[in-house]
Scaffold this active site. Structure first.
Site, PDB file in Angstrom:
ATOM      1  N   ASP A 407      56.328 -30.721  42.666  1.00 17.22           N
ATOM      2  CA  ASP A 407      55.111 -29.959  42.918  1.00 17.22           C
ATOM      3  C   ASP A 407      54.451 -29.609  41.586  1.00 17.22           C
ATOM      4  O   ASP A 407      55.034 -29.815  40.529  1.00 17.22           O
ATOM      5  CB  ASP A 407      55.515 -28.694  43.685  1.00 17.22           C
ATOM      6  N   GLU A 410      50.113 -31.759  38.560  1.00 15.14           N
ATOM      7  CA  GLU A 410      48.773 -32.285  38.192  1.00 15.14           C
ATOM      8  C   GLU A 410      48.608 -32.402  36.672  1.00 15.14           C
ATOM      9  O   GLU A 410      47.861 -33.288  36.274  1.00 15.14           O
ATOM     10  CB  GLU A 410      47.683 -31.391  38.798  1.00 15.14           C
ATOM     11  N   ASP A 485      47.993 -27.703  49.412  1.00 16.13           N
ATOM     12  CA  ASP A 485      47.884 -26.370  50.024  1.00 16.13           C
ATOM     13  C   ASP A 485      46.682 -26.244  50.952  1.00 16.13           C
ATOM     14  O   ASP A 485      45.634 -25.708  50.592  1.00 16.13           O
ATOM     15  CB  ASP A 485      47.806 -25.310  48.922  1.00 16.13           C
TER      16      ASP A 485
HETATM   17  C1  GLC Z   1      52.492 -24.822  45.578  1.00 18.38           C
HETATM   18  C2  GLC Z   1      52.840 -25.941  46.546  1.00 18.38           C
HETATM   19  C3  GLC Z   1      53.490 -25.363  47.770  1.00 18.38           C
HETATM   20  C4  GLC Z   1      54.710 -24.550  47.360  1.00 18.38           C
HETATM   21  C5  GLC Z   1      54.327 -23.468  46.369  1.00 18.38           C
HETATM   22  C6  GLC Z   1      55.536 -22.718  45.825  1.00 18.38           C
HETATM   23  O1  GLC Z   1      51.499 -24.028  46.095  1.00 18.38           O
HETATM   24  O2  GLC Z   1      51.741 -26.735  46.863  1.00 18.38           O
HETATM   25  O3  GLC Z   1      53.849 -26.394  48.657  1.00 18.38           O
HETATM   26  O4  GLC Z   1      55.306 -23.976  48.466  1.00 18.38           O
HETATM   27  O5  GLC Z   1      53.641 -24.051  45.276  1.00 18.38           O
HETATM   28  O6  GLC Z   1      56.435 -23.543  45.221  1.00 18.38           O
END
Ligand code: GLC
Length: 801
Positions: A407, A410, A485
């Site tokens: 995650d 980017e 998200d």
């Molecule tokens: C980001 C991710 C999400 C995750 C969060 C905490 O927002 O996109 O999927 O739960 O981080 O790690």
């Protein structure tokens, strides 16, 4: 930042006339008076690469997107030097290069139809600030031309009239018009006069695509650095275009383990251990199938990757094993930001080895993420990827975690206006040192690649499973993905549907959304409709941010639970069908989901449809996207289709109303299809499969279906231990013949097929199996004739009375 509204910029420069031409095997070089060189490579008869330099010299030819396994080679290459242009002929394409302007025109070699023409063509603007050029290309937009692709753009499937940007961006609670979001996939398909072609602009800088938005008859694309470097891919079928693009940028290296196609439950965050166990126990108690349970950032010690919070998870190895004994695979999150902490071994090691990204003048790239101030590994350096992959040893090999979810790659940086690294950050780019302007879009891809390497090593002899949020073209080789998200709204259900389809037509089929919505909480009805759509998405996961309440299948009362269970069970029944489609994807790059335009581009009604899609080759699905609906209108593509619920046959090529109360959704099966199914299971491997169901939909005429089998995990299939069965159905008014052809040496455990024939128009008088008349038992209930036959049959012949 250069805000470049393309074409009419005063600083635009253009190629002058060609003064030199050279040929080197498959590559042609056209040089102009002002030092522009067009390098044209014939990759295949239907794939041409166009590359331009304005300095008389090309950069080192390096791409993260193009795979070394891509097919190359052509049947024909002829060049004619004509008075006004050069003419290049392959067996599929004719290409003209204008001698005065360097403009390109492409025609279908079979009938000379113009497929794609440069408008201004290649032009550029010099960048004083960064050096090099802003490279630009403009093409004529043909009459009635439609455009598709570009990865995860959350708006209408047809891109015509829109402008989009490629710059991967953390986009919490994005909307339909947010652009850019998490992915950068600079590939589109154009479709006009019934012919489809693709353009893949392989340039990792911030890039833009304008589909007849700035000017009505012009489609253009440009990037803020690098080279004008694009591949032209001819179809004429859109599926061929997507397959060729996927061949160039890579099909997934491996099939996923079958469990990864099951249902996954996730939340930010399930902790401590007792909570995780409560969740998994409830799945089993309520008999809702589930294969994977996720741990989000709170499993870590202060959000330090590769550590565990021992208060919450005192003995991860034991827990993971206990979950595994109950059929749950544990998947954990790993982010790129490494906490600045001298006591933390991962940080210390990376610092010692000089693996962190640095700013232009030498300081480390420091940024805030979940753990606070972090440094970030430079995943564009092979040595760093190797090191990173080694970090998974304990997690995977010792503790037994089965999947990793990457995650924030980017990379996302908090509390800064541009949400990411500044442009001046330096990257190795596999020995082609550059700034973040060039590396930004591929950073997440390289992180996922390093993670994949680690999982591959330490999961062996099982297959790796990785998920990524950020991606550039080619990322599909290593990992699955989700759409980031999103929000628990009906509009986002629409977006999820569009995004999964668009990803599939952009070469990246293994994708899904946070079911139910990540931000906020859905009502039970929305959750139900989202699960219904989700069973048709290759990656099938519920995820939500815990701030807004629970989002488990039982959160919304027993009515919702019952419907949700029913749909998840359908997914589990369809696993052999989906796995077979995945095999087609891995082998040929065939998208797992086909928007109607991909399914039938001849039918212009499909060009502006977004909701309906084909799952695999033969199942048509259409989500209900509004509250309080008792059904919906939808377009049924041409041909005859069986209603999945009632077996009623509908004739396609028209829009119609389809009933679908909350416990149903519009699903249709193509006439003639043979759909393989497993019995319901609570998780993959729970049951020994004794018989595979073949739901057979009678057709007067012919249809082919397939079934792929292997061990569902491991590498044996790569050595030929798989079986691939083709079923040929031939129906006549008083007869049905099903022939089976099998390839491969794998012998699945099950012994029989349970044939369930839907819509048989006659009463069975005689059954011949492999040319012998047999007194085969069969029952006929609710219009379905059921019989069990040996799985190695060659021909089944039913004759009517
Ligand atoms: C980001 C991710 C999400 C995750 C969060 C905490 O927002 O996109 O999927 O739960 O981080 O790690």
């Amino acid at each position: 930042m250069i805000v470049n509204t393309e074409l009419e910029s005063k600083g635009n420069l253009f190629p002058s006339k060609i003064i030199d031409f050279k040929k080197d095997v498959d590559t042609l070089y056209f040089t102009t008076e002002n030092d522009v060189i067009l390098q044209l490579t014939v990759v295949r008869d239907s794939v041409l690469r166009f590359r331009y330099t304005t300095t008389g010299k090309f950069e080192n030819d390096f791409s993260y997107a193009i795979t070394k396994y891509a097919n190359r080679g052509y049947n024909k290459l002829e060049i004619e030097d004509l008075s006004t242009h050069y003419k290049i002929l392959t067996s599929k394409l004719i290409c003209h290069i204008d001698k005065e302007t360097l403009k390109v025109q492409l025609f279908d070699a079979t009938d000379g139809l113009a497929i794609n023409q440069d408008e201004i063509g290649f032009h550029w603007e010099e960048s004083y600030e960064h050096g090099g050029d802003i490279v630009k290309m403009s093409k004529t937009s043909n009459d009635g031309e439609s455009y598709f692709g570009l990865g995860d753009k959350p708006n209408h499937l047809n891109l015509k009239g829109k402008r989009y940007e490629n710059w991967v961006t953390d986009s919490y609670a994005y909307g339909k018009d947010t652009d850019p979001i998490y992915k950068a996939i600079p590939f589109y398909t154009g479709l006009h006069h019934g012919r489809a072609y693709g353009i893949f602009f392989d340039n990792s800088f911030r890039s833009f695509f304008d589909f007849a938005h700035e000017r009505r008859n012009v489609t253009s694309f440009w990037a803020q650095g690098g080279e004008m470097n694009y591949y032209f891919i001819y179809g004429p079928e859109m599926t061929e275009v997507v397959e060729s693009y996927t061949d160039l940028t890579g099909k997934p290296h491996l099939l996923p383990p079958l469990w990864a196609l099951g249902f996954h439950q996730c939340k930010w965050s399930y902790y401590p251990e007792s909570k995780v166990k409560d969740i998994t126990a409830t799945f089993r108690k309520l008999k809702i199938p589930c294969d994977a349970i996720y741990l989000d950032i709170d499993y870590m010690e202060g959000f330090r990757c590769f550590t565990w919070n021992k208060d919450y998870f005192p003995d991860p190895k034991r827990m993971v094993k206990e979950l595994a004994d109950d059929g749950f695979k544990t998947v954990v999150i790993i982010d790129p930001g490494i906490k600045i902490d001298k006591e933390y071994s991962v940080f210390k090691e990376a610092l010692d080895k000089d693996y962190f990204c640095k700013r232009a003048d030498g300081p480390y790239m420091k940024g805030k993420v979940w753990p606070g101030e972090c440094y970030f590994p430079d995943f564009t350096k092979p040595e760093v990827r190797d090191w990173w992959s080694g970090l998974f040893k304990e997690l995977i090999e010792d503790i037994g975690v089965k999947g990793v979810w990457n995650d924030m790659n980017e990379p996302a940086v908090m509390e800064v206006p541009n949400k990411t690294f500044p442009d001046d950050v330096r990257h190795d780019y596999d020995g082609n040192p550059c700034s973040h302007r060039k590396a930004h879009n591929i950073y997440g891809m390289q992180m996922a690649r390093a993670t994949y390497q680690g999982l591959k090593k330490f999961s062996y002899p099982k297959r790796p499973f990785v998920i990524t949020r950020s991606a550039y073209s080619g990322t599909q080789r290593y990992t699955s993905t989700w759409t980031g998200d999103n929000v628990a709204t009906w509009e986002h259900l629409w977006i999820a549907n569009v995004q999964a389809q668009r990803m599939a037509m952009s070469g990246f089929s293994f994708a899904g959304s946070d079911i139910g919505g990540f931000a906020e909480q859905p009502q039970g009805e929305l959750f139900t409709r989202w699960i219904q759509l989700g069973i048709f998405h290759p990656f099938f996961r519920v995820h939500s941010s815990g701030d807004h309440g629970d989002q488990e299948p039982w959160t919304f009362g027993t009515d919702v639970t019952d419907v949700v269970r029913k749909f998840i069970e359908i997914r589990y029944e369809l696993l052999p069908y989906l796995y077979t489609a995945f095999w087609h994807y891995v082998e040929q790059g065939t998208p797992l989901l086909k928007s109607l335009v991909l399914y039938d581009q001849e039918d212009v009604h499909t060009h502006y449809r977004t909701d309906e899609f084909i799952f695999g080759n033969q199942i048509l699905a259409c989500p209900v996207l509004e509250p309080n609906a008792k059904g919906r209108r939808m377009y049924i593509p041409k041909g005859n289709w069986y209603d999945f619920w009632t077996d009623e046959i509908v004739k396609g090529g028209k829009e119609m109303w389809v009933d679908a109360d909350i416990d149903s959704m519009p699903i249709f099966v193509k006439e003639g299809a043979i759909i393989p199914k497993y019995p319901k299971q609570q998780y993959v491997g729970e049951k020994v499969i004794e018989s595979v169901i073949l739901d057979t939909y009678f057709k007067e005429g012919k249809e082919r279906s397939q079934l792929f089998d292997d061990a569902h995990d491991g590498y044996d299939y790569t050595k030929g231990r798989y079986s691939y069965r083709t079923f040929k159905l031939l129906g006549k008014s008083n007869e049905l013949i099903i022939q089976q052809h099998k390839e491969g040496k794998f012998n699945a455990d099950y012994k029989t097929f349970e044939l369930r024939i839907h819509g048989l128009p006659f009463e069975i008088k005689e059954i011949q199996l492999d040319n012998v008349i047999i007194p085969l038992d069969h029952v006929h209930t609710n219009g379905i004739s059921i019989m069990t036959i040996d799985k190695e049959f060659s021909e089944l012949h039913l004759i009517g009375k």
